[in-house]
Design an enzyme around this catalytic site. Sequence first.
Site, PDB file in Angstrom:
ATOM      1  N   SER A 148      13.649  17.286  23.447  1.00 54.66           N
ATOM      2  CA  SER A 148      13.961  16.986  24.844  1.00 54.66           C
ATOM      3  C   SER A 148      15.228  17.727  25.231  1.00 54.66           C
ATOM      4  O   SER A 148      16.120  17.927  24.391  1.00 54.66           O
ATOM      5  CB  SER A 148      14.174  15.474  25.032  1.00 54.66           C
TER       6      SER A 148
ATOM      7  N   TYR B  67      18.330   7.934  22.629  1.00 54.08           N
ATOM      8  CA  TYR B  67      17.287   8.954  22.782  1.00 54.08           C
ATOM      9  C   TYR B  67      17.877  10.350  22.581  1.00 54.08           C
ATOM     10  O   TYR B  67      17.325  11.177  21.848  1.00 54.08           O
ATOM     11  CB  TYR B  67      16.656   8.824  24.162  1.00 54.08           C
TER      12      TYR B  67
END
Length: 267
Positions: free
Chosen positions: A129, A142
Amino acid sequence: MDKVILITGASSGIGKTMAIYLTTKGYKVYGSSRTPEKHGTEVFPLLRMDVNDVASIYNCIDEVLKKEGRIDVLVNNAGAGITGPIEEIPDEEIRRNFNTNFFGPLNVMKSVLPSMRKNNGGTIINITSLAGYMGLPYRGIYSANKGALEIITESLSMELKDFNINVVSLAPGDFATNIAAGRYHAPVLKNSPYELPYGNILKSINEHVDDGEDPILVARQIEKIITSEKPNIHYKVGSFLQKFSIVLKRILPDRIYERMLLNHYKL
Protein backbone atom coordinates in the site's frame (compact mmCIF):
# COMPACT_ATOMS: atom_id res chain seq x y z
CA MET A 1 3.24 -22.22 -22.18
CA ASP A 2 0.69 -20.17 -20.24
CA LYS A 3 1.85 -19.00 -16.83
CA VAL A 4 0.14 -20.47 -13.77
CA ILE A 5 -0.86 -17.70 -11.35
CA LEU A 6 -2.05 -17.99 -7.75
CA ILE A 7 -3.77 -14.91 -6.29
CA THR A 8 -4.61 -14.85 -2.59
CA GLY A 9 -7.69 -12.96 -1.44
CA ALA A 10 -9.34 -13.25 -4.85
CA SER A 11 -12.98 -13.45 -3.80
CA SER A 12 -13.59 -9.70 -4.10
CA GLY A 13 -12.04 -6.30 -4.68
CA ILE A 14 -8.66 -5.89 -6.34
CA GLY A 15 -7.91 -9.62 -6.11
CA LYS A 16 -11.05 -10.64 -7.99
CA THR A 17 -10.55 -7.91 -10.58
CA MET A 18 -6.98 -9.00 -11.34
CA ALA A 19 -7.97 -12.70 -11.42
CA ILE A 20 -10.72 -12.09 -13.98
CA TYR A 21 -8.51 -9.77 -16.04
CA LEU A 22 -5.56 -12.17 -16.17
CA THR A 23 -7.84 -15.08 -17.01
CA THR A 24 -9.20 -13.18 -20.02
CA LYS A 25 -5.60 -12.60 -21.09
CA GLY A 26 -5.02 -16.36 -21.32
CA TYR A 27 -3.23 -17.06 -18.04
CA LYS A 28 -4.13 -20.07 -15.91
CA VAL A 29 -5.36 -18.34 -12.78
CA TYR A 30 -6.21 -19.81 -9.39
CA GLY A 31 -7.65 -17.61 -6.68
CA SER A 32 -7.91 -18.27 -2.97
CA SER A 33 -10.40 -17.31 -0.30
CA ARG A 34 -11.18 -18.28 3.28
CA THR A 35 -14.73 -19.11 2.17
CA PRO A 36 -14.69 -20.08 -1.51
CA GLU A 37 -18.16 -21.63 -1.24
CA LYS A 38 -19.59 -18.15 -0.66
CA HIS A 39 -17.77 -16.47 -3.53
CA GLY A 40 -17.52 -19.11 -6.27
CA THR A 41 -16.90 -17.88 -9.80
CA GLU A 42 -17.15 -19.56 -13.18
CA VAL A 43 -14.31 -17.45 -14.56
CA PHE A 44 -11.48 -18.94 -12.47
CA PRO A 45 -11.21 -21.63 -9.77
CA LEU A 46 -11.38 -20.33 -6.21
CA LEU A 47 -9.56 -22.51 -3.67
CA ARG A 48 -9.69 -22.49 0.10
CA MET A 49 -6.89 -20.71 1.92
CA ASP A 50 -6.72 -18.82 5.20
CA VAL A 51 -3.39 -16.97 5.29
CA ASN A 52 -3.53 -17.15 9.10
CA ASP A 53 -3.49 -20.96 8.96
CA VAL A 54 -0.18 -22.48 7.77
CA ALA A 55 -1.78 -25.88 7.08
CA SER A 56 -4.39 -24.16 4.92
CA ILE A 57 -1.63 -22.41 2.96
CA TYR A 58 0.25 -25.65 2.30
CA ASN A 59 -2.94 -27.46 1.26
CA CYS A 60 -3.90 -24.76 -1.24
CA ILE A 61 -0.46 -24.58 -2.82
CA ASP A 62 -0.23 -28.37 -2.92
CA GLU A 63 -3.56 -28.51 -4.73
CA VAL A 64 -2.37 -26.12 -7.43
CA LEU A 65 0.94 -28.00 -7.81
CA LYS A 66 -0.86 -31.33 -8.17
CA LYS A 67 -3.07 -29.90 -10.90
CA GLU A 68 -0.50 -27.82 -12.79
CA GLY A 69 2.94 -28.99 -11.67
CA ARG A 70 4.12 -25.47 -11.02
CA ILE A 71 3.23 -21.98 -9.83
CA ASP A 72 4.87 -19.35 -12.00
CA VAL A 73 3.44 -16.28 -10.29
CA LEU A 74 2.26 -15.71 -6.73
CA VAL A 75 0.28 -12.54 -6.04
CA ASN A 76 0.10 -11.96 -2.29
CA ASN A 77 -3.07 -9.91 -2.24
CA ALA A 78 -5.00 -11.06 0.84
CA GLY A 79 -5.12 -8.36 3.48
CA ALA A 80 -7.28 -6.42 5.89
CA GLY A 81 -7.62 -2.80 6.91
CA ILE A 82 -7.47 -1.45 10.44
CA THR A 83 -7.99 2.02 11.90
CA GLY A 84 -7.86 3.52 15.34
CA PRO A 85 -5.65 5.31 17.86
CA ILE A 86 -2.68 3.03 18.48
CA GLU A 87 -3.10 3.45 22.23
CA GLU A 88 -6.69 2.19 22.11
CA ILE A 89 -6.61 -0.63 19.54
CA PRO A 90 -6.84 -3.96 21.42
CA ASP A 91 -3.63 -6.01 21.29
CA GLU A 92 -5.46 -8.97 19.79
CA GLU A 93 -6.66 -6.83 16.87
CA ILE A 94 -3.14 -5.53 16.26
CA ARG A 95 -1.76 -9.09 16.21
CA ARG A 96 -4.60 -10.29 13.99
CA ASN A 97 -3.91 -7.55 11.48
CA PHE A 98 -0.16 -8.25 11.43
CA ASN A 99 -0.92 -11.95 10.97
CA THR A 100 -3.11 -11.22 7.97
CA ASN A 101 -1.05 -8.47 6.35
CA PHE A 102 2.50 -9.57 7.14
CA PHE A 103 3.00 -13.04 8.62
CA GLY A 104 0.35 -14.53 6.35
CA PRO A 105 1.94 -13.32 3.09
CA LEU A 106 5.36 -14.28 4.46
CA ASN A 107 4.20 -17.86 5.06
CA VAL A 108 2.63 -18.05 1.61
CA MET A 109 5.94 -17.00 0.09
CA LYS A 110 7.89 -19.54 2.15
CA SER A 111 5.46 -22.25 1.08
CA VAL A 112 5.73 -21.57 -2.65
CA LEU A 113 9.51 -21.06 -2.83
CA PRO A 114 10.57 -24.74 -2.93
CA SER A 115 8.55 -25.38 -6.09
CA MET A 116 9.77 -22.16 -7.72
CA ARG A 117 13.38 -23.10 -6.99
CA LYS A 118 12.75 -26.56 -8.41
CA ASN A 119 11.40 -24.98 -11.60
CA ASN A 120 14.29 -22.49 -11.68
CA GLY A 121 12.14 -19.41 -11.76
CA GLY A 122 9.07 -17.53 -10.71
CA THR A 123 7.67 -14.16 -9.73
CA ILE A 124 6.27 -13.11 -6.37
CA ILE A 125 4.23 -9.90 -6.24
CA ASN A 126 3.38 -8.53 -2.81
CA ILE A 127 0.42 -6.17 -2.77
CA THR A 128 1.33 -3.57 -0.19
CA SER A 129 0.00 0.00 0.00
CA LEU A 130 1.11 3.56 -0.52
CA ALA A 131 0.26 3.86 3.20
CA GLY A 132 3.25 1.58 3.84
CA TYR A 133 5.63 4.37 2.81
CA MET A 134 4.64 6.67 5.66
CA GLY A 135 3.12 6.62 9.11
CA LEU A 136 -0.47 7.82 8.81
CA PRO A 137 -2.52 9.07 11.77
CA TYR A 138 -5.02 6.49 13.04
CA ARG A 139 -3.82 4.04 10.39
CA GLY A 140 -0.44 3.37 11.99
CA ILE A 141 -0.84 -0.40 12.39
CA TYR A 142 -1.77 -0.79 8.72
CA SER A 143 1.10 1.46 7.63
CA ALA A 144 3.51 -0.52 9.80
CA ASN A 145 2.73 -3.99 8.50
CA LYS A 146 2.49 -2.90 4.88
CA GLY A 147 5.82 -1.11 5.28
CA ALA A 148 7.30 -4.29 6.77
CA LEU A 149 6.14 -6.25 3.72
CA GLU A 150 7.88 -3.69 1.48
CA ILE A 151 11.17 -4.24 3.33
CA ILE A 152 10.86 -8.05 3.29
CA THR A 153 10.34 -7.77 -0.46
CA GLU A 154 13.71 -6.04 -0.80
CA SER A 155 15.48 -8.66 1.32
CA LEU A 156 13.95 -11.60 -0.54
CA SER A 157 14.75 -10.02 -3.89
CA MET A 158 18.44 -10.28 -3.01
CA GLU A 159 18.25 -13.70 -1.34
CA LEU A 160 16.47 -15.29 -4.31
CA LYS A 161 18.38 -13.74 -7.20
CA ASP A 162 20.47 -16.91 -7.70
CA PHE A 163 17.29 -18.94 -8.26
CA ASN A 164 15.81 -16.77 -11.03
CA ILE A 165 12.93 -15.73 -8.76
CA ASN A 166 11.77 -12.11 -8.90
CA VAL A 167 10.21 -10.58 -5.79
CA VAL A 168 8.46 -7.25 -6.24
CA SER A 169 5.94 -5.10 -4.40
CA LEU A 170 2.98 -3.28 -5.86
CA ALA A 171 1.60 -0.49 -3.68
CA PRO A 172 -1.90 0.70 -4.56
CA GLY A 173 -3.34 3.98 -3.36
CA ASP A 174 -7.07 4.38 -2.80
CA PHE A 175 -9.17 2.15 -5.02
CA ALA A 176 -12.91 1.61 -5.15
CA THR A 177 -13.23 -1.81 -3.52
CA ASN A 178 -15.12 -3.35 -0.63
CA ILE A 179 -12.06 -3.38 1.68
CA ALA A 180 -13.95 -1.17 4.15
CA ALA A 181 -16.40 -4.00 4.78
CA GLY A 182 -13.63 -6.14 6.26
CA ARG A 183 -11.71 -3.37 8.00
CA TYR A 184 -11.45 -3.30 11.77
CA HIS A 185 -12.43 0.10 13.14
CA ALA A 186 -11.53 0.72 16.75
CA PRO A 187 -14.62 2.27 18.34
CA VAL A 188 -14.74 5.99 18.94
CA LEU A 189 -14.73 6.06 22.74
CA LYS A 190 -16.74 8.63 24.61
CA ASN A 191 -14.50 10.98 26.62
CA SER A 192 -11.38 9.55 24.94
CA PRO A 193 -8.64 12.12 24.23
CA TYR A 194 -8.87 10.90 20.62
CA GLU A 195 -12.67 11.11 20.38
CA LEU A 196 -12.87 14.19 18.17
CA PRO A 197 -9.86 13.79 15.81
CA TYR A 198 -10.30 10.04 15.32
CA GLY A 199 -14.07 10.41 14.94
CA ASN A 200 -13.59 13.00 12.21
CA ILE A 201 -11.04 10.87 10.34
CA LEU A 202 -13.26 7.79 10.58
CA LYS A 203 -16.18 9.80 9.20
CA SER A 204 -14.02 11.03 6.31
CA ILE A 205 -12.83 7.49 5.52
CA ASN A 206 -16.40 6.20 5.39
CA GLU A 207 -17.59 9.12 3.26
CA HIS A 208 -14.87 8.63 0.64
CA VAL A 209 -14.70 4.84 0.60
CA ASP A 210 -16.13 4.63 -2.95
CA ASP A 211 -14.13 7.55 -4.38
CA GLY A 212 -11.04 5.53 -5.29
CA GLU A 213 -9.78 4.63 -8.73
CA ASP A 214 -10.71 1.61 -10.84
CA PRO A 215 -9.00 -1.63 -9.65
CA ILE A 216 -8.43 -2.59 -13.30
CA LEU A 217 -5.41 -0.26 -13.18
CA VAL A 218 -3.80 -2.59 -10.62
CA ALA A 219 -4.62 -5.64 -12.77
CA ARG A 220 -2.95 -4.09 -15.81
CA GLN A 221 0.16 -3.27 -13.77
CA ILE A 222 0.29 -6.88 -12.58
CA GLU A 223 0.38 -8.07 -16.20
CA LYS A 224 3.18 -5.63 -17.01
CA ILE A 225 5.21 -7.01 -14.11
CA ILE A 226 4.56 -10.60 -15.16
CA THR A 227 5.67 -9.96 -18.74
CA SER A 228 8.77 -7.96 -17.78
CA GLU A 229 12.11 -9.76 -18.10
CA LYS A 230 13.64 -7.64 -15.34
CA PRO A 231 10.89 -6.10 -13.22
CA ASN A 232 11.62 -3.35 -10.75
CA ILE A 233 11.45 -4.08 -7.04
CA HIS A 234 8.79 -1.48 -6.20
CA TYR A 235 5.74 -0.34 -8.16
CA LYS A 236 3.10 2.20 -7.19
CA VAL A 237 -0.41 2.63 -8.59
CA GLY A 238 -2.66 5.50 -7.59
CA SER A 239 -3.47 9.13 -8.20
CA PHE A 240 -0.71 11.57 -9.02
CA LEU A 241 -1.04 13.31 -5.66
CA GLN A 242 -0.86 10.04 -3.72
CA LYS A 243 2.30 8.95 -5.52
CA PHE A 244 3.78 12.46 -5.32
CA SER A 245 3.35 12.42 -1.53
CA ILE A 246 6.01 9.67 -1.41
CA VAL A 247 8.40 11.86 -3.39
CA LEU A 248 7.75 14.73 -0.99
CA LYS A 249 8.54 12.49 1.97
CA ARG A 250 11.99 11.86 0.52
CA ILE A 251 12.82 15.51 -0.06
CA LEU A 252 11.05 17.47 2.68
CA PRO A 253 12.29 17.86 6.26
CA ASP A 254 10.45 15.48 8.59
CA ARG A 255 8.48 18.11 10.49
CA ILE A 256 7.38 19.91 7.34
CA TYR A 257 6.14 16.64 5.87
CA GLU A 258 4.38 15.83 9.13
CA ARG A 259 2.68 19.21 9.06
CA MET A 260 1.56 18.53 5.50
CA LEU A 261 -0.09 15.29 6.60
CA LEU A 262 -1.69 16.95 9.62
CA ASN A 263 -3.14 19.65 7.39
CA HIS A 264 -4.41 17.04 4.93
CA TYR A 265 -6.21 15.15 7.69
CA LYS A 266 -7.33 18.41 9.34
CA LEU A 267 -5.62 17.50 12.62
